[in-house]
Write an enzyme that holds these catalytic residues in place. Structure first.
Site, short mmCIF file in Angstrom:
data_model
loop_
_atom_site.label_atom_id
_atom_site.label_comp_id
_atom_site.label_asym_id
_atom_site.label_seq_id
_atom_site.Cartn_x
_atom_site.Cartn_y
_atom_site.Cartn_z
N GLU A 255 0.82 -1.21 0.00
CA GLU A 255 0.00 0.00 0.00
C GLU A 255 0.86 1.28 0.00
OE1 GLU A 255 -4.27 -1.52 1.50
OE2 GLU A 255 -2.74 -1.60 3.04
N TYR B 131 -12.59 16.74 19.56
CA TYR B 131 -11.24 16.25 19.25
C TYR B 131 -11.13 15.65 17.85
CZ TYR B 131 -9.82 17.68 23.75
OH TYR B 131 -9.54 18.48 24.81
ZN LIG Z 1 -5.25 -1.86 3.82
#
Ligand SMILES: [Zn+2]
Length: 216
Positions: free
Chosen positions: A75, A121
């Site tokens: 990735e 937040y």
């Molecule tokens: Zn992934």
């Protein structure tokens, strides 16, 4: 211990903490950080966040050339897309975190503002989170889609897959992605319960006070 070795230890420590709390399981998730010489350290392909070895992290030089360690995550295009489009990105984290994925499967989520406005937040740490469509794992189109956002988002959610978040450093990126998962968990817990969201004026005040990137 030199700076790079400290960074290697820090990456592995934060990844293990994420794994130990069940925020990404098996060999899912990947993490990367800029090094002081402008290069990158990246988690190798097929590794578990629970067992990253500081000495085996994939190392790239400042020109993006792979120079040492194990083969990087598949990735990688996702990580590169953030570094190339956001000059402030010092680290990128991607998880397969359960509640974020669950929320991405819901039919009525806002693609341009994935997280409901439940807590200050999530707004402060993530800005507006973009939901991107489903891509086949490793599809370089994911990287192209992130580039298409032109660096305007620090956090994205890949539908049916998981979130990807960039931060100024490894700790900031991990804190922010945990905020994303916590908010998605709150959203799923309170789904259909008519939860009282922050109103538009409260969101506007948070964005202004904390100088949040809130680009549409
Ligand atoms: Zn992934």
């Amino acid at each position: 211990m030199n700076d790079e070795n400290k960074l290697r230890e820090q990456i592995c420590l934060l990844a293990k903490s994420i794994y130990d709390r069940g925020l990404t399981g098996g060999s899912t998730g990947n993490i990367s950080s800029r090094t002081s010489d402008g290069g990158l350290l990246v988690s190798p392909t097929g590794t578990s966040f629970g067992r990253l070895d500081p000495n085996k992290l994939s190392r790239f030089d400042s020109k993006g050339v792979f120079i040492s360690g194990d083969i990087p995550t598949k990735e990688m295009p996702l990580h590169s897309a953030f570094y190339e489009t956001r000059s402030t990105a010092g680290a990128v984290v991607h998880l397969h975190s359960c509640h974020s994925v669950a929320l991405s499967l819901m039919p009525d989520v806002d693609e341009d503002d994935f997280l409901p406005h439940l807590t200050p937040y999530s707004i402060m740490k993530l800005g507006r989170v973009k939901l991107l469509p489903f891509y086949m794992p490793g599809d370089p189109e994911m990287g192209k889609a992130v580039r298409g956002l032109a660096g305007k988002r620090s956090a994205i959610m890949l539908a049916n897959h998981g979130p990807v978040v960039a931060g100024k450093d490894i700790e900031a990126a991990c804190n922010a992605i945990e905020e994303l998962e916590d908010t998605a968990r709150l959203a799923m817990m309170t789904r259909g319960m008519n939860a009282r969201l922050l109103n538009a004026s409260q969101v506007k005040s948070i964005v202004k006070k904390f100088d949040v990137e809130w680009d549409s």
